[in-house]
Design a protein around this motif. Structure first.
Motif, PDB file in Angstrom:
ATOM      1  N   UNK A 248       1.176  -1.718   0.260  1.00  0.00           N
ATOM      2  CA  UNK A 248      -0.182  -0.161  -0.103  1.00  0.00           C
ATOM      3  C   UNK A 248       0.500   1.576   0.090  1.00  0.00           C
ATOM      4  N   UNK A 249       2.180   0.774   0.634  1.00  0.00           N
ATOM      5  CA  UNK A 249       2.683   2.878   0.413  1.00  0.00           C
ATOM      6  C   UNK A 249       3.468   2.514  -1.029  1.00  0.00           C
ATOM      7  N   UNK A 250       4.273   1.657  -1.200  1.00  0.00           N
ATOM      8  CA  UNK A 250       4.470   1.197  -2.877  1.00  0.00           C
ATOM      9  C   UNK A 250       3.858   2.308  -3.536  1.00  0.00           C
ATOM     10  N   UNK A 251       1.752   1.789  -3.584  1.00  0.00           N
ATOM     11  CA  UNK A 251       1.209   2.447  -4.642  1.00  0.00           C
ATOM     12  C   UNK A 251       0.600   4.142  -4.246  1.00  0.00           C
ATOM     13  N   UNK A 252       1.135   3.770  -3.451  1.00  0.00           N
ATOM     14  CA  UNK A 252       0.835   5.010  -2.734  1.00  0.00           C
ATOM     15  C   UNK A 252       1.859   6.221  -3.110  1.00  0.00           C
ATOM     16  N   UNK A 253       3.268   5.672  -3.154  1.00  0.00           N
ATOM     17  CA  UNK A 253       4.527   6.571  -3.618  1.00  0.00           C
ATOM     18  C   UNK A 253       3.733   6.722  -4.971  1.00  0.00           C
ATOM     19  N   UNK A 258       3.115  10.083  -9.468  1.00  0.00           N
ATOM     20  CA  UNK A 258       2.814   9.505 -11.240  1.00  0.00           C
ATOM     21  C   UNK A 258       1.685  11.213 -11.392  1.00  0.00           C
ATOM     22  N   UNK A 259       1.542  11.453 -10.268  1.00  0.00           N
ATOM     23  CA  UNK A 259      -0.589  12.429 -10.576  1.00  0.00           C
ATOM     24  C   UNK A 259      -0.016  13.893  -9.841  1.00  0.00           C
ATOM     25  N   UNK A 260       1.003  14.070  -9.168  1.00  0.00           N
ATOM     26  CA  UNK A 260       1.625  14.723  -8.940  1.00  0.00           C
ATOM     27  C   UNK A 260       2.789  15.711  -8.899  1.00  0.00           C
ATOM     28  N   UNK A 261       2.649  17.157  -9.602  1.00  0.00           N
ATOM     29  CA  UNK A 261       3.522  17.928 -10.131  1.00  0.00           C
ATOM     30  C   UNK A 261       5.068  17.930  -8.714  1.00  0.00           C
ATOM     31  N   UNK A 262       5.997  16.739  -9.190  1.00  0.00           N
ATOM     32  CA  UNK A 262       6.690  16.814  -7.968  1.00  0.00           C
ATOM     33  C   UNK A 262       8.352  17.203  -8.516  1.00  0.00           C
ATOM     34  N   UNK A 263       8.338  18.380  -9.147  1.00  0.00           N
ATOM     35  CA  UNK A 263       9.750  19.259  -9.636  1.00  0.00           C
ATOM     36  C   UNK A 263      10.630  19.761  -8.593  1.00  0.00           C
ATOM     37  N   UNK A 264       9.857  19.788  -7.472  1.00  0.00           N
ATOM     38  CA  UNK A 264      11.169  20.335  -6.682  1.00  0.00           C
ATOM     39  C   UNK A 264      12.114  19.246  -5.656  1.00  0.00           C
ATOM     40  N   UNK A 265      11.220  18.098  -6.534  1.00  0.00           N
ATOM     41  CA  UNK A 265      11.606  17.163  -5.460  1.00  0.00           C
ATOM     42  C   UNK A 265      13.215  16.583  -6.076  1.00  0.00           C
ATOM     43  N   UNK A 266      13.971  16.025  -5.485  1.00  0.00           N
ATOM     44  CA  UNK A 266      15.161  15.453  -6.034  1.00  0.00           C
ATOM     45  C   UNK A 266      14.945  14.599  -7.175  1.00  0.00           C
ATOM     46  N   UNK A 267      14.981  14.530  -8.623  1.00  0.00           N
ATOM     47  CA  UNK A 267      15.539  13.351  -9.351  1.00  0.00           C
ATOM     48  C   UNK A 267      15.842  12.048  -8.715  1.00  0.00           C
ATOM     49  N   UNK A 268      16.202  12.141  -8.197  1.00  0.00           N
ATOM     50  CA  UNK A 268      16.748  10.495  -7.806  1.00  0.00           C
ATOM     51  C   UNK A 268      15.598   9.986  -6.652  1.00  0.00           C
ATOM     52  N   UNK A 269      14.829  10.734  -5.718  1.00  0.00           N
ATOM     53  CA  UNK A 269      14.355  10.554  -4.801  1.00  0.00           C
ATOM     54  C   UNK A 269      12.449  10.119  -5.913  1.00  0.00           C
ATOM     55  N   UNK A 270      12.708  11.098  -6.663  1.00  0.00           N
ATOM     56  CA  UNK A 270      11.676  10.863  -7.538  1.00  0.00           C
ATOM     57  C   UNK A 270      11.701   9.221  -8.093  1.00  0.00           C
ATOM     58  N   UNK A 271      12.656   8.551  -9.042  1.00  0.00           N
ATOM     59  CA  UNK A 271      13.147   7.624  -9.467  1.00  0.00           C
ATOM     60  C   UNK A 271      12.293   6.703  -8.287  1.00  0.00           C
ATOM     61  N   UNK A 273      10.454   6.962  -5.446  1.00  0.00           N
ATOM     62  CA  UNK A 273       9.089   6.528  -5.349  1.00  0.00           C
ATOM     63  C   UNK A 273       8.722   5.334  -5.486  1.00  0.00           C
ATOM     64  N   UNK A 274       8.675   5.930  -7.244  1.00  0.00           N
ATOM     65  CA  UNK A 274       8.230   5.204  -8.918  1.00  0.00           C
ATOM     66  C   UNK A 274       8.222   3.415  -9.183  1.00  0.00           C
ATOM     67  N   UNK A 275       9.578   3.245  -8.362  1.00  0.00           N
ATOM     68  CA  UNK A 275      10.062   2.588  -8.220  1.00  0.00           C
ATOM     69  C   UNK A 275       9.964   1.077  -7.045  1.00  0.00           C
ATOM     70  N   UNK A 276       9.817   1.657  -5.708  1.00  0.00           N
ATOM     71  CA  UNK A 276       9.564   1.303  -4.589  1.00  0.00           C
ATOM     72  C   UNK A 276       8.385  -0.418  -4.972  1.00  0.00           C
ATOM     73  N   UNK A 277       7.111  -0.272  -4.815  1.00  0.00           N
ATOM     74  CA  UNK A 277       6.376  -0.655  -4.913  1.00  0.00           C
ATOM     75  C   UNK A 277       7.096  -2.186  -6.578  1.00  0.00           C
TER      76      UNK A 277
END
Length: 317
Positions: A248-253, A258-271, A273-277
């Protein structure tokens, strides 16, 4: 305007230029993939080869581990190639195939966890009637319900996306994502959005309702039962709850990324989040169930001791 049939490839824009670290990243990803393959495959073989594990709970576990292998194989080989490559492109046909694999994995995972919670509900709330309720035919039906509707729903999702007219080919992720492709569409995507929202709601709401109901009933038995009953509930439900929360945490991440603007978040952290689940669940489940299920743990231990004994006897010869 670019028609979808003219888009022969997509560019994955989330990759960073690792230069000297690309080989280190390759080794780390390869290590995780080998661990996932070996651990899940080991538990599948242990369950299939031992008659004492031919119980409903372990058959549903086997289905879960097969899904972990399926989802991982749709991601990790692709990641390994992309990490070593200097040009991060993927053909359109392979991109849609990867979407099918990743989304099917996600749908099957949640449904499988709901089926496992139903199995635990019958075992704890109706122990005397459990074998009567959970027949071989019903087990086969539940496993079919776990896989077939998910595969059909994702097939429709992928087909609808493949028929879109696109005005670009850059996906800002490290793997192909259906929502990212929909955002590239030139025209109205109302049908895609409505279908995906409906399919996602059914995929989440129905399993979640089953899980919620079964655990409410399990808790009732737990609080009204003896100490021995509570211990049984804790030992059998802890791995399932841990797996459910992790997923559930992985899908939430993934939804957040995917759905929200996260340009202010570091790229590695966005990666991350997308790979966690797609990575943590296949790593987490074999460890959690292998350590907490006493039957599996004892059989794996005996197999390990036998293999060590054979190695020593060969060395003595």
């Amino acid at each position: 305007m670019i028609n979808s049939t003219q888009v022969s490839y997509f560019t994955l824009g989330a990759y960073v230029d690792t230069k000297l670290f690309k080989h280190l990243a390759f080794i780390i990803i390869m290590f995780f993939y080998i661990v996932i393959i070996c651990s899940n495959l080991l538990l599948i073989v242990v369950i299939c080869m031992n008659r004492s594990l031919h119980e409903p709970m372990y058959k549903f576990l086997c289905s879960l581990f097969v899904n972990e292998l399926f989802g991982s194989s749709g991601l990790f080989p692709f990641l390994l190639l992309q990490v070593l490559s200097d040009i991060h492109t993927v053909s359109a046909s392979f991109c849609y195939l990867q979407i099918f694999c990743v989304y099917s994995y996600g749908s099957v995972e949640f449904t499988n966890l709901a089926v496992m919670s139903y199995d635990r509900y019958l075992a704890i709330c109706f122990p005397l009637q459990y074998n009567t309720h959970m027949t071989s035919g019903k087990i086969a039906m539940l496993i079919a319900v776990t896989w077939l509707p998910a595969v059909f729903a994702v097939s429709v999702t992928t087909s609808l996306s493949a028929s879109l007219q696109l005005c670009g080919n850059i996906i800002n992720k490290v793997y192909c994502d259906n929502y990212s492709i929909i955002k590239l569409a030139c025209f109205d995507t109302r049908i895609n959005n409505v279908y995906e929202l409906t399919a996602a709601s059914l995929t989440v709401c129905i399993p979640l309702s089953v899980i919620f109901y079964t655990y409410v009933e399990i808790l009732k038995v737990c609080f009204s039962g003896s100490k021995q009953t509570r211990q049984k509930v804790v030992s059998t439900c802890t791995p399932h709850l841990a797996s459910l929360l992790n997923y559930s945490f992985g899908v939430s991440f993934e939804i957040l990324q995917s759905r929200f603007d996260m340009n202010s978040v570091p790229n590695m952290f966005r990666i991350f989040l997308s790979l966690y689940f797609l990575t943590c669940q296949p790593l987490f489940n074999p460890l959690m169930y292998g350590l907490n299920m006493s039957k599996i743990r004892l059989i794996c231990k005996s197999l390990l001791l036998k293999s060590v004994g054979k190695c020593r006897s060969v060395q003595l010869l």
